[in-house]
Design a protein around this motif. Structure first.
Motif, mmCIF file in Angstrom:
data_model
loop_
_atom_site.group_PDB
_atom_site.id
_atom_site.type_symbol
_atom_site.label_atom_id
_atom_site.label_comp_id
_atom_site.label_asym_id
_atom_site.label_seq_id
_atom_site.Cartn_x
_atom_site.Cartn_y
_atom_site.Cartn_z
ATOM 1 N N GLU A 127 0.945 -1.238 0.050
ATOM 2 C CA GLU A 127 -0.053 0.005 0.112
ATOM 3 C C GLU A 127 0.805 1.093 0.184
ATOM 4 O O GLU A 127 0.676 2.198 -0.563
ATOM 5 N N ASP A 128 2.002 1.073 0.858
ATOM 6 C CA ASP A 128 2.811 2.310 0.665
ATOM 7 C C ASP A 128 3.464 2.636 -0.635
ATOM 8 O O ASP A 128 4.026 3.889 -0.820
ATOM 9 N N THR A 129 3.464 1.932 -1.365
ATOM 10 C CA THR A 129 3.886 2.052 -2.737
ATOM 11 C C THR A 129 3.262 2.622 -3.915
ATOM 12 O O THR A 129 3.352 3.029 -4.868
ATOM 13 N N LEU A 130 1.789 2.654 -3.256
ATOM 14 C CA LEU A 130 0.769 2.960 -4.307
ATOM 15 C C LEU A 130 0.159 4.525 -4.028
ATOM 16 O O LEU A 130 0.573 5.160 -3.051
ATOM 17 N N GLY A 171 -2.993 7.502 -4.679
ATOM 18 C CA GLY A 171 -4.605 7.625 -4.611
ATOM 19 C C GLY A 171 -5.012 7.633 -3.148
ATOM 20 O O GLY A 171 -4.197 8.048 -2.254
ATOM 21 N N THR A 172 -6.369 7.626 -3.054
ATOM 22 C CA THR A 172 -6.935 7.742 -1.638
ATOM 23 C C THR A 172 -6.408 6.615 -0.914
ATOM 24 O O THR A 172 -6.127 5.472 -1.372
ATOM 25 N N ALA A 190 -3.980 -2.744 -2.952
ATOM 26 C CA ALA A 190 -2.946 -3.309 -2.336
ATOM 27 C C ALA A 190 -3.455 -4.873 -1.891
ATOM 28 O O ALA A 190 -2.458 -5.787 -2.211
ATOM 29 N N ARG A 191 -4.559 -4.846 -1.417
ATOM 30 C CA ARG A 191 -5.113 -6.448 -1.014
ATOM 31 C C ARG A 191 -5.221 -7.035 -2.264
ATOM 32 O O ARG A 191 -5.002 -8.611 -2.341
#
Length: 202
Positions: free
Chosen positions: A143-146, A148-149, A157-158
């Motif tokens: 998630e930290d690499t993406l 957006g909101t 991420a999931r």
């Protein structure tokens, strides 16, 4: 405790006995079925009491799968390192190298354990639980690499993490199907390459 401390004689002996029990149990699981094999039979095969079996394993299932984070933590640590220098999907593939090394170190034993796992419903369910435990520690890194909101990043991420874990699962099944004729790492590379365009699509 120092990481460089050598295991004591007692620890080495315990590890050797545990490995002996596991090897005998996996052969029996493979030959006569997991559900059909009893703890009494396993204990008799290695000349210990059934009570002694439970000093090394909490349950029969632990012979095959054990603590999910024993292998999950190296994957998490590798992913945290690789995302600093690699595209996300490539980093996820590289994070599974520790799993590939296990198969390469003992292909016969790992193939047997995997065959037992995928042929036993209760063990397949435990394997799903293992991946859920891995997701808890892998998703935050992804998630930290993406961008957006927060909701969008969490969902993506999931999805991406589960896709990577499914590559690992389908590779294991295919490796058993081919009876180890093609390396686990090569099959994993192929699975990741098949999904790469979809994962990286806008």
């Amino acid at each position: 405790m120092s990481e460089s401390r050598r295991p004591s004689l007692r620890e080495r002996t315990r590890h050797a006995v545990r490995e002996q029990i596991a090897e005998a149990a996996l052969i029996m699981f493979d030959e006569q079925g997991f559900e059909e094999t009893t703890v009494d039979q396993i204990a008799a095969a290695v000349d210990i009491s059934p009570r002694s079996f439970f000093r090394y394993f909490a349950a029969k299932e632990d012979v095959v799968l054990g603590d999910p984070m024993i292998h999950g933590e190296p994957v998490r640590a590798a992913l945290a390192e690789h995302v600093e220098t690699m595209p996300l999907w490539d980093a996820l593939r590289a994070s599974f190298d520790s799993i590939v090394r296990i198969t390469e170190a003992d292909p016969v034993g790992t193939l047997r354990a995997t065959r037992v796992m995928i042929s036993t419903p209760t063990l397949r369910a435990r394997n799903t639980e293992k991946h859920l435990a891995w997701m808890l520690v892998l998703v935050p890194i992804v998630e930290d690499t993406l961008t957006g909101t927060e909701d969008d990043r969490g969902y993506r991420a999931r999805a991406i993490t589960l896709a990577a874990l499914n590559c690992l699962d389908v590779t294991s099944a295919e490796w058993v199907h081919r009876n180890g004729a093609v390396g686990n790492g090569a099959l994993l590379d192929e699975a990741f390459a098949l999904l790469k365009p979809a994962v990286l699509a806008d």
